[in-house]
Scaffold this active site. Structure first.
Site, PDB file in Angstrom:
ATOM      1  CG  ASN A  48      -1.983   1.030   1.178  1.00 59.77           C
ATOM      2  OD1 ASN A  48      -1.759   2.206   1.430  1.00 59.77           O
ATOM      3  ND2 ASN A  48      -3.168   0.601   0.801  1.00 59.77           N
ATOM      4  CE1 TYR A  51       5.509   3.269   0.118  1.00 56.61           C
ATOM      5  CE2 TYR A  51       7.691   3.333   1.114  1.00 56.61           C
ATOM      6  CZ  TYR A  51       6.859   3.541   0.026  1.00 56.61           C
ATOM      7  OH  TYR A  51       7.374   4.027  -1.138  1.00 56.61           O
ATOM      8  CD  GLU A  58       5.638 -14.882   4.593  1.00 47.29           C
ATOM      9  OE1 GLU A  58       5.062 -13.881   4.103  1.00 47.29           O
ATOM     10  OE2 GLU A  58       6.867 -14.936   4.780  1.00 47.29           O
TER      11      GLU A  58
HETATM   12 ZN   LIG Z   1       5.880 -11.096   6.924  1.00 46.99          ZN
END
Ligand SMILES: [Zn+2]
Length: 142
Positions: A48, A51, A58
């Site tokens: 985005n 930041y 994950e």
């Molecule tokens: Zn990570």
């Protein structure tokens, strides 16, 4: 896990990597999460312009699985485009991986499909776990 099953999971993490939204870092990451039931959830990093709002591959995969009713995991494969380095999760992801068990397989991979196998506990020694809370949650609580 059988070798073919591991290679299949790694291939899925590599496919997920192609969907990475990373216009700022240009650092593509993919993850493939295998549930105890045999279902695979994939994830990529989603950046985005603000930041700190970036989400890792994950955690994308884990959030997708949990939001569809899956909380028990058998393995995760993680992929990047780094040719000489096994993909390694950031600290935040290590904590999130540990939330759902200390002893399932995490495959840190290279583009050539080679891997190192670790567990959440090995990735985050002395991690913060629910049993450390003064009032541990019920297992079935939401
Ligand atoms: Zn990570």
């Amino acid at each position: 896990m059988e070798a073919s099953e591991i290679q299949s999971l790694i291939a899925k993490s590599r496919e997920a990597l192609t969907f990475a939204y990373c216009p700022y870092s240009k650092f593509k990451v993919g993850a493939a999460l295998l549930t105890k039931e045999g279902k695979v959830f994939t994830g990529c990093n989603v950046e985005n312009v603000s930041y700190p709002l970036c989400i890792c591959a994950e955690r994308t995969a884990i959030v997708k699985a949990v939001s569809e009713g899956y909380r028990e995991f058998k393995a995760m494969a993680i992929a990047t485009e780094l040719p000489d380095t096994f993909a390694s999760p950031c600290g935040a992801c290590r904590q999130v991986l540990l939330e759902f068990g200390s002893n399932y397989d995490i495959f840190l991979t290279k583009p050539d499909m080679t891997y190192v196998k670790m567990t959440p506990a090995e990735l985050l020694p002395l991690g913060f776990t629910p049993n450390l809370l003064l009032e541990p949650p019920n297992q079935d609580s939401s």
